[in-house]
Design an enzyme around this catalytic site. Structure first.
Site, PDB file in Angstrom:
ATOM      1  N   TYR A  85     -38.551 -18.709  62.464  1.00  0.00           N
ATOM      2  CA  TYR A  85     -37.264 -18.449  62.935  1.00  0.00           C
ATOM      3  C   TYR A  85     -36.307 -19.323  62.778  1.00  0.00           C
ATOM      4  O   TYR A  85     -34.992 -19.059  62.651  1.00  0.00           O
ATOM      5  CB  TYR A  85     -37.437 -18.278  64.563  1.00  0.00           C
ATOM      6  CG  TYR A  85     -36.415 -17.575  65.113  1.00  0.00           C
ATOM      7  CD1 TYR A  85     -36.271 -16.128  65.092  1.00  0.00           C
ATOM      8  CD2 TYR A  85     -35.383 -18.256  65.647  1.00  0.00           C
ATOM      9  CE1 TYR A  85     -35.226 -15.510  65.745  1.00  0.00           C
ATOM     10  CE2 TYR A  85     -34.311 -17.740  66.446  1.00  0.00           C
ATOM     11  CZ  TYR A  85     -34.306 -16.243  66.440  1.00  0.00           C
ATOM     12  OH  TYR A  85     -33.285 -15.815  67.068  1.00  0.00           O
ATOM     13  N   PHE A 137      -8.975  -4.132  52.017  1.00  0.00           N
ATOM     14  CA  PHE A 137     -10.239  -3.675  51.495  1.00  0.00           C
ATOM     15  C   PHE A 137     -10.634  -3.050  52.956  1.00  0.00           C
ATOM     16  O   PHE A 137     -10.636  -3.749  53.795  1.00  0.00           O
ATOM     17  CB  PHE A 137     -11.183  -4.435  50.737  1.00  0.00           C
ATOM     18  CG  PHE A 137     -12.694  -4.060  50.669  1.00  0.00           C
ATOM     19  CD1 PHE A 137     -12.783  -3.124  49.743  1.00  0.00           C
ATOM     20  CD2 PHE A 137     -13.597  -4.103  51.513  1.00  0.00           C
ATOM     21  CE1 PHE A 137     -13.870  -2.392  49.222  1.00  0.00           C
ATOM     22  CE2 PHE A 137     -14.792  -3.219  51.244  1.00  0.00           C
ATOM     23  CZ  PHE A 137     -14.734  -2.353  50.191  1.00  0.00           C
ATOM     24  N   THR A 138     -11.615  -1.804  52.797  1.00  0.00           N
ATOM     25  CA  THR A 138     -11.741  -0.955  54.131  1.00  0.00           C
ATOM     26  C   THR A 138     -12.347  -2.099  55.190  1.00  0.00           C
ATOM     27  O   THR A 138     -11.811  -1.808  56.118  1.00  0.00           O
ATOM     28  CB  THR A 138     -12.641   0.015  53.593  1.00  0.00           C
ATOM     29  OG1 THR A 138     -13.856  -0.571  53.049  1.00  0.00           O
ATOM     30  CG2 THR A 138     -12.024   0.941  52.718  1.00  0.00           C
ATOM     31  N   ASP A 228     -12.095 -13.982  49.827  1.00  0.00           N
ATOM     32  CA  ASP A 228     -13.138 -12.964  49.928  1.00  0.00           C
ATOM     33  C   ASP A 228     -13.722 -13.378  48.540  1.00  0.00           C
ATOM     34  O   ASP A 228     -12.848 -12.814  47.309  1.00  0.00           O
ATOM     35  CB  ASP A 228     -12.695 -11.609  49.955  1.00  0.00           C
ATOM     36  CG  ASP A 228     -13.633 -10.695  49.890  1.00  0.00           C
ATOM     37  OD1 ASP A 228     -14.747 -11.006  49.018  1.00  0.00           O
ATOM     38  OD2 ASP A 228     -13.599  -9.615  50.392  1.00  0.00           O
ATOM     39  N   LYS A 271     -23.065  -8.057  45.667  1.00  0.00           N
ATOM     40  CA  LYS A 271     -22.292  -8.109  44.199  1.00  0.00           C
ATOM     41  C   LYS A 271     -22.593  -8.890  43.293  1.00  0.00           C
ATOM     42  O   LYS A 271     -23.477  -9.272  42.780  1.00  0.00           O
ATOM     43  CB  LYS A 271     -20.916  -7.739  44.639  1.00  0.00           C
ATOM     44  CG  LYS A 271     -20.292  -6.504  45.178  1.00  0.00           C
ATOM     45  CD  LYS A 271     -20.708  -6.379  46.700  1.00  0.00           C
ATOM     46  CE  LYS A 271     -20.121  -5.279  47.320  1.00  0.00           C
ATOM     47  NZ  LYS A 271     -20.083  -5.318  48.850  1.00  0.00           N
ATOM     48  N   ARG A 395     -11.743   6.478  46.167  1.00  0.00           N
ATOM     49  CA  ARG A 395     -11.038   5.400  46.799  1.00  0.00           C
ATOM     50  C   ARG A 395      -9.484   5.941  46.970  1.00  0.00           C
ATOM     51  O   ARG A 395      -8.905   5.346  45.932  1.00  0.00           O
ATOM     52  CB  ARG A 395     -11.183   4.278  45.592  1.00  0.00           C
ATOM     53  CG  ARG A 395     -12.643   3.658  45.746  1.00  0.00           C
ATOM     54  CD  ARG A 395     -12.993   2.779  46.487  1.00  0.00           C
ATOM     55  NE  ARG A 395     -13.226   3.291  48.070  1.00  0.00           N
ATOM     56  CZ  ARG A 395     -13.917   2.680  48.931  1.00  0.00           C
ATOM     57  NH1 ARG A 395     -14.070   1.336  48.818  1.00  0.00           N
ATOM     58  NH2 ARG A 395     -14.242   3.128  50.105  1.00  0.00           N
ATOM     59  N   PHE A 462     -14.625   7.605  55.472  1.00  0.00           N
ATOM     60  CA  PHE A 462     -14.955   7.908  54.121  1.00  0.00           C
ATOM     61  C   PHE A 462     -16.731   8.166  54.136  1.00  0.00           C
ATOM     62  O   PHE A 462     -17.117   8.914  53.310  1.00  0.00           O
ATOM     63  CB  PHE A 462     -14.549   7.004  52.918  1.00  0.00           C
ATOM     64  CG  PHE A 462     -14.768   5.620  53.386  1.00  0.00           C
ATOM     65  CD1 PHE A 462     -13.696   4.764  53.972  1.00  0.00           C
ATOM     66  CD2 PHE A 462     -15.989   5.220  52.780  1.00  0.00           C
ATOM     67  CE1 PHE A 462     -14.032   3.522  54.202  1.00  0.00           C
ATOM     68  CE2 PHE A 462     -16.152   3.647  53.124  1.00  0.00           C
ATOM     69  CZ  PHE A 462     -15.100   3.078  53.864  1.00  0.00           C
TER      70      PHE A 462
HETATM   71  C1  P71 Z   1     -18.365  -1.560  47.349  1.00  0.00           C
HETATM   72  C2  P71 Z   1     -18.414  -2.398  48.788  1.00  0.00           C
HETATM   73  C3  P71 Z   1     -19.336  -1.499  49.755  1.00  0.00           C
HETATM   74  C4  P71 Z   1     -18.662  -0.739  50.248  1.00  0.00           C
HETATM   75  C5  P71 Z   1     -17.960  -1.164  51.543  1.00  0.00           C
HETATM   76  C6  P71 Z   1     -17.205  -0.203  52.153  1.00  0.00           C
HETATM   77  C7  P71 Z   1     -17.248   1.290  51.587  1.00  0.00           C
HETATM   78  C8  P71 Z   1     -17.822   1.575  50.670  1.00  0.00           C
HETATM   79  C9  P71 Z   1     -18.526   0.541  49.931  1.00  0.00           C
HETATM   80  C10 P71 Z   1     -17.871  -4.080  49.835  1.00  0.00           C
HETATM   81  C11 P71 Z   1     -16.957  -5.316  50.072  1.00  0.00           C
HETATM   82  C12 P71 Z   1     -15.939  -5.822  49.168  1.00  0.00           C
HETATM   83  C13 P71 Z   1     -15.278  -6.633  49.180  1.00  0.00           C
HETATM   84  C14 P71 Z   1     -14.059  -7.115  48.241  1.00  0.00           C
HETATM   85  C15 P71 Z   1     -16.189  -7.116  51.292  1.00  0.00           C
HETATM   86  C16 P71 Z   1     -16.877  -6.046  51.274  1.00  0.00           C
HETATM   87  C17 P71 Z   1     -17.990  -5.562  52.353  1.00  0.00           C
HETATM   88  N1  P71 Z   1     -17.827  -3.312  48.937  1.00  0.00           N
HETATM   89  N2  P71 Z   1     -15.217  -7.394  50.436  1.00  0.00           N
HETATM   90  O1  P71 Z   1     -17.310  -1.718  46.748  1.00  0.00           O
HETATM   91  O2  P71 Z   1     -16.023  -4.606  47.900  1.00  0.00           O
HETATM   92  O3  P71 Z   1     -19.226  -6.249  51.746  1.00  0.00           O
HETATM   93  O4  P71 Z   1     -20.484  -4.288  51.982  1.00  0.00           O
HETATM   94  O5  P71 Z   1     -21.613  -6.517  52.068  1.00  0.00           O
HETATM   95  O6  P71 Z   1     -20.346  -5.613  53.958  1.00  0.00           O
HETATM   96  O7  P71 Z   1     -18.750  -0.511  47.161  1.00  0.00           O
HETATM   97  P1  P71 Z   1     -20.486  -5.702  52.756  1.00  0.00           P
END
Ligand code: P71
Length: 470
Positions: A85, A137-138, A228, A271, A395, A462
């Site tokens: 833990y 970013f979303t 980021d 990523k 997107r 979305f």
């Molecule tokens: C991508 C994602 C995953 C995603 C997130 C929201 C809607 C659809 C798909 C996530 C990112 C990203 C950047 C630049 C932070 C996050 C969040 N991308 N910054 O592209 O691209 O990270 O998903 O690990 O929470 O499909 P998280």
């Protein structure tokens, strides 16, 4: 590693090659479906590719997030997970890897990127403060808004034009930032939120010159600069390729130089870092770290696991090292470009230049007959799935959501459908299938009628929205 930029076997002899620096040891079977199956599956999913079952998908280009293939070394690392833990040995391995490759002092693990975004937003934004960033970013913007911040887009204008071939369309426009600070004062800016590369602009990079200029600007005004770092490794490749003075520097050196211009970073390790789950937050300031380390235990888990298993942290520590290898990054981006070149030869409209992680099809140019509130990019994603079981992601106006103040749709200039390439997963033959399918959908573009939204969830709509065909 210092200074040595490796070449593929083909390139060593002057031939064009991006071939992979690995071979395949384990395969995952895929199922072929018929058009009737896909029509049924798409209707059940409300014409939203997020709601499809992956068993009904042939080539899954929804996202490059958490969908990569781990190496044999990463899998071996999973076996030495220390699931204590508190004080897991894998946490210290992760901490060491982040300090070594990214250069930050203090590390907080989180379950994924948005966990880190939540913590930094809560700790560093006061209600009513502005958060300027290079395009939204979303999840990033949502967490900034939930913390009371006001997002302000300060990316260069070129980023909003799919046809503009500028090399660094992710750069911040310092004039826009200067204007914001001039109007509201530096104390009303929480921090500059810099993403490298810029996902919603098409995976476009930020130049080293730009991050240096931002550092200087932030120092002058006493504003913090947070990064980021989700796809920073890919950003470094474009700097190596396009920015004078960087051709002889390794990806690792460029990553480090970039991070050194910032005060901290958050990361979705799903990523660049080649893991299926994981993230982190890192800062240089000790007192901010103490606050973040206190917040993480409320929302994620103890500060030595942050919502992850020990084995996940081990895989991440190893994946970070693998992600920094020049051979890896070149083949990863080489594959994305290979698809881009096929599509370009056929005159398919898409964001130029092709970015690091995906092809972004220009849905407005596919479907000039559709108004933006008939959801052209969502329509294109649906058509691609029907054609050949390829799963893409909208997107455009659906992703952009509603204005936090007026409640109306955000109408982004970019109305895009993303073909996102997972790392180390698909072959060149898969890319050929994708290109041919996009061409077939493009050839049939005149028949598209668009969609109507029939269900809309409150946050990040979305993911779960449903549509009917018009
Ligand atoms: C991508 C994602 C995953 C995603 C997130 C929201 C809607 C659809 C798909 C996530 C990112 C990203 C950047 C630049 C932070 C996050 C969040 N991308 N910054 O592209 O691209 O990270 O998903 O690990 O929470 O499909 P998280």
């Amino acid at each position: 590693m210092s200074g040595s930029v490796h070449r593929t076997m083909g390139q060593q002899s002057g031939r064009r090659s991006w071939a992979e620096p690995w071979k395949i040891k384990m395969v995952e079977p895929l199922r072929m479906t018929r058009r009737g199956d896909r029509e049924r599956a798409l209707a059940e999913a409300g014409h939203n590719t997020f709601l499809l079952r992956s068993d009904d998908v042939y080539i899954d280009l929804l996202t490059d997030s958490g969908t990569g293939a781990m190496s044999d070394r990463q899998w071996a690392g999973m076996m030495v997970g220390d699931e204590a833990y508190a004080g897991s040995r894998n946490f210290y391995r992760l901490e060491e890897a982040i300090q070594r490759w990214y250069g930050y002092r203090h590390i907080v693990p989180t379950h994924q990127g948005r966990g880190a975004e939540h913590l930094i937003s809560q700790a560093a934004i006061r209600r009513g403060q502005y958060v300027p960033g290079n395009m939204y970013f979303t999840t990033t913007r949502l967490h900034q808004e939930l913390a009371g911040g006001i997002f302000a887009d300060v990316i260069v204008d070129a980023a909003h034009d799919p046809a503009d071939r500028s090399p660094f369309k992710g750069d911040v426009d310092l004039g826009k930032l200067e204007k914001l600070v001039g109007e509201h004062g530096a104390s009303s800016v929480a921090y500059v939120s810099l993403a490298a590369t810029v996902n919603m602009a098409g995976g476009q990079p930020v130049s080293m010159g730009n991050v240096r200029a931002l550092r200087e600007f932030c120092d002058r005004h006493g504003i913090r600069l947070f990064l980021d770092a989700t796809r920073l490794v890919e950003n470094a490749f474009f700097i190596q390729e396009r920015e004078p003075g960087y051709a002889g520097k390794s990806i690792a050196e460029i990553v480090r130089e970039f991070c050194d211009c910032t005060d901290g970073a958050w990361m979705s390790a799903k990523k660049d870092s080649l893991v299926n789950i994981g993230g982190w937050l890192a800062v240089n300031d000790r007192s901010l770290f103490e606050e973040l380390r206190n917040l993480v235990v409320v929302y994620e888990g103890l500060h030595t696991y942050g919502g992850l298993a020990g084995r996940d942290m081990e895989a991440m520590a190893i994946g970070i090292g693998e992600s920094m290898e020049d051979d890896h990054v070149r083949s990863r981006i080489g594959q994305v470009r290979y698809l881009g070149e096929l599509l370009e030869d056929w005159g398919i409209p898409m964001v130029q230049p092709v970015g690091g992680h995906a092809i972004f099809l220009d849905a407005r140019a596919f479907y000039p007959q559709l108004a933006q509130d008939q959801f052209p990019a969502q329509t294109l994603a649906a058509e691609l799935y029907l054609d050949s079981g390829i799963r893409a992601m909208e997107r455009g106006v659906v992703s952009a959501g509603r204005d936090a103040v007026t409640g109306g749709h955000h109408y982004p200039k970019l109305e895009l459908t993303r073909l996102t390439i997972p790392r180390r997963v698909y072959t060149q033959a898969h890319m050929d299938v994708v290109a041919e399918s996009v061409k077939a959908v493009f050839d049939g573009r005149a028949a598209a009628r668009g969609l109507r939204m029939v269900y809309e969830p409150r946050y990040l709509r979305f993911f779960q929205a449903r549509f009917d065909p018009l």
